[in-house]
Design an enzyme around this catalytic site. Structure first.
Site, PDB file in Angstrom:
ATOM      1  N   GLU A 166       0.809  -1.466  -0.021  1.00  0.00           N
ATOM      2  CA  GLU A 166       0.022  -0.129   0.143  1.00  0.00           C
ATOM      3  C   GLU A 166       0.783   1.250  -0.148  1.00  0.00           C
ATOM      4  O   GLU A 166       0.670   2.117   0.687  1.00  0.00           O
ATOM      5  CB  GLU A 166      -1.022  -0.105   1.025  1.00  0.00           C
ATOM      6  CG  GLU A 166      -1.928  -1.166   1.303  1.00  0.00           C
ATOM      7  CD  GLU A 166      -3.044  -1.259   2.183  1.00  0.00           C
ATOM      8  OE1 GLU A 166      -3.022  -0.360   3.151  1.00  0.00           O
ATOM      9  OE2 GLU A 166      -3.515  -2.207   2.533  1.00  0.00           O
ATOM     10  N   ASN A 212       2.260  -5.187  -3.213  1.00  0.00           N
ATOM     11  CA  ASN A 212       0.745  -5.541  -2.903  1.00  0.00           C
ATOM     12  C   ASN A 212      -0.096  -4.056  -2.551  1.00  0.00           C
ATOM     13  O   ASN A 212       0.440  -3.539  -1.903  1.00  0.00           O
ATOM     14  CB  ASN A 212       0.934  -6.486  -1.481  1.00  0.00           C
ATOM     15  CG  ASN A 212      -0.517  -7.156  -1.252  1.00  0.00           C
ATOM     16  OD1 ASN A 212      -1.301  -7.569  -1.915  1.00  0.00           O
ATOM     17  ND2 ASN A 212      -0.992  -7.073   0.220  1.00  0.00           N
ATOM     18  N   HIS A 253     -10.124  -6.408  -1.673  1.00  0.00           N
ATOM     19  CA  HIS A 253     -11.219  -5.959  -0.863  1.00  0.00           C
ATOM     20  C   HIS A 253     -12.441  -5.299  -1.670  1.00  0.00           C
ATOM     21  O   HIS A 253     -12.342  -4.047  -2.130  1.00  0.00           O
ATOM     22  CB  HIS A 253     -10.591  -4.933   0.050  1.00  0.00           C
ATOM     23  CG  HIS A 253      -9.836  -5.702   1.055  1.00  0.00           C
ATOM     24  ND1 HIS A 253     -10.143  -6.776   2.032  1.00  0.00           N
ATOM     25  CD2 HIS A 253      -8.403  -5.397   1.195  1.00  0.00           C
ATOM     26  CE1 HIS A 253      -8.930  -7.036   2.560  1.00  0.00           C
ATOM     27  NE2 HIS A 253      -7.967  -6.317   2.313  1.00  0.00           N
ATOM     28  N   GLU A 284      -5.989 -10.732  -0.669  1.00  0.00           N
ATOM     29  CA  GLU A 284      -6.761 -10.417   0.617  1.00  0.00           C
ATOM     30  C   GLU A 284      -8.325 -10.279   0.178  1.00  0.00           C
ATOM     31  O   GLU A 284      -9.050  -9.439   0.724  1.00  0.00           O
ATOM     32  CB  GLU A 284      -6.324  -9.208   1.153  1.00  0.00           C
ATOM     33  CG  GLU A 284      -4.758  -9.124   1.580  1.00  0.00           C
ATOM     34  CD  GLU A 284      -4.646  -7.786   2.192  1.00  0.00           C
ATOM     35  OE1 GLU A 284      -5.357  -6.941   2.739  1.00  0.00           O
ATOM     36  OE2 GLU A 284      -3.185  -7.566   2.145  1.00  0.00           O
ATOM     37  N   ASP A 286     -12.176 -10.268  -0.003  1.00  0.00           N
ATOM     38  CA  ASP A 286     -13.420 -10.447   0.714  1.00  0.00           C
ATOM     39  C   ASP A 286     -14.330  -9.418   0.254  1.00  0.00           C
ATOM     40  O   ASP A 286     -13.998  -8.425  -0.897  1.00  0.00           O
ATOM     41  CB  ASP A 286     -13.032 -10.097   2.172  1.00  0.00           C
ATOM     42  CG  ASP A 286     -12.746  -8.927   2.601  1.00  0.00           C
ATOM     43  OD1 ASP A 286     -12.636  -7.903   1.714  1.00  0.00           O
ATOM     44  OD2 ASP A 286     -11.876  -8.830   3.673  1.00  0.00           O
TER      45      ASP A 286
END
Length: 388
Positions: A166, A212, A253, A284, A286
């Site tokens: 990030e 990432n 996400h 990651e 979701d």
């Protein structure tokens, strides 16, 4: 006739492949819908992973699903700097070591998360920089020491490392033009990214080293506020300088309240990084939903559309991954709503329903959607990943 024979042989081969896996009580392979995610993904040499909480592993149902369904694991927090070195010079290796042992016991690969991030840093580090007791030169040395110490400890045990996480701003920040942000860019400047990857490579020459980030699913207008375009060009330039960035991690996400993307838009991004000679992964995943009063009251008119939208978004990312042979793994950020980070982070408005299983460990529509993607995918458009 020859064409019919070839088709029949291919079909029989597919049936045989789909039947691989454990044998049921009657001596026959389990029905395809009863096979695990990891067994079905193995047909494509694709790792299906999950983030793991050490505390939750104490629950038998959680441990069983984590073991049976997934071929890769990531620790949610125990490999972050504040967890590993809460006091300067004193390391807490126990929880991270426990994950490594868990993965080894269950023949699972490990994604290491994370070496360099502006969040979840130890207070002694950030406070030392803020009050001037840690100089910029010393800060760089501390970062090198951290990366080297951690990567060497787990050398040969980590498949993929999230080296830098990030680093880029968002278009809603000020200024809207994408730029490097956060603690490390502010204190060390842009060169910290290349340094971090080089130090990680020196500590473990064989681990795959990833950049990432979130909101990386699809290109925008390729202008100054397009985050994906910014990261693509950043990595392209760094690799041209010999910086050992092996992989691109798209966190995944998503939220059902947003428009999101289709599989071909997502594939376009994966293909662009593949063309740079890189591998990729969803790291990651979701898909959260707003927990309206109706959802919380159990109104199926509000719950069902959200579950369907969630399943679609999980599926879109997996389909794109399957279509790119350099997409090596698909990791969900926790698999049950009982232990999801989403309700504690997204509170205004409240959000939840973000994972593959509900709070009672029952699989949701999203679980069966990605399972069906794994079942139906195959040649010529979906090929097994090369061994890496």
């Amino acid at each position: 006739m020859r064409r019919l024979v070839v088709i029949a042989a291919t079909a029989l081969g597919l049936v045989a492949v789909l039947s691989q896996g454990p044998v049921s009580a009657n001596g026959r392979p389990p029905a395809v819908q009863d096979q695990s995610l990891k067994a079905l993904a193995a047909r494509h040499n694709l790792a299906i992973g999950t983030a793991i909480s050490n505390d939750a592993l104490a629950e038998p149902q959680y441990k069983a699903i984590a073991t049976q369904q997934f071929s890769s694991v990531t620790h949610e927090n125990a490999m972050k700097w504040e967890s590993l070195e809460p006091t300067r010079g004193t390391y807490n290796w126990g929880p991270a070591d426990a994950l490594i042992d868990f993965a080894k016991k269950n023949n699972q690969k490990v994604r290491g998360h994370v070496l360099v991030w502006h969040n979840q840093l130890p207070a002694w580090l950030t406070e030392g920089v803020a009050n001037g007791t840690i100089s910029k030169t010393e800060l760089r040395d501390l970062l090198k020491k951290h990366i080297t110490t951690v990567v060497k400890r787990y050398k040969g045990k980590i498949w993929q490392w999230d080296v830098v996480n990030e680093a880029a701003s968002d278009p809603w920040d000020s200024p809207s033009e994408i730029h490097l942000k956060g603690f490390w860019a502010q204190n060390l400047g842009p060169t910290y990214i290349a340094d971090a990857f080089r130090w990680a490579r020196a500590a473990d020459p064989h681990a795959l080293l990833f950049y990432n980030d979130y909101n990386m699913e699809a290109f925008g207008d390729r202008g100054p506020s397009d985050k994906v375009w910014f990261i693509y060009n950043l990595i392209k330039n760094l690799r041209a300088q010999g910086v050992p960035i092996d992989g691109f991690g798209s966190q995944g996400h998503l939220g059902t309240q947003y428009g999101n993307f289709d599989a071909f838009q997502v594939k376009e991004v994966l293909d662009a990084f593949s063309d740079l000679g890189m591998v990729s992964a969803f790291t990651e995943v979701d898909v959260r939903s707003q927990m309206t009063a109706g959802v919380q009251a159990g109104d199926s008119n509000e719950i069902n559309p959200r579950l369907q939208a969630s399943a679609s978004n999980f599926s879109v990312l997996l389909q794109a991954c399957l279509l790119n042979r350099n997409c090596l793994s698909y990791t969900v950020w926790g698999f049950t709503d009982k232990h999801s980070w989403v309700p504690t982070w997204f509170t205004d408005p409240p959000e939840g329903l973000a994972t593959l299983y509900d709070e009672n460990y029952q699989p949701k529509r999203a679980y069966n959607s990605i399972k069906s993607d794994l079942v139906f995918a195959g040649p010529p458009h979906v090929q097994p990943r090369p061994r890496r």
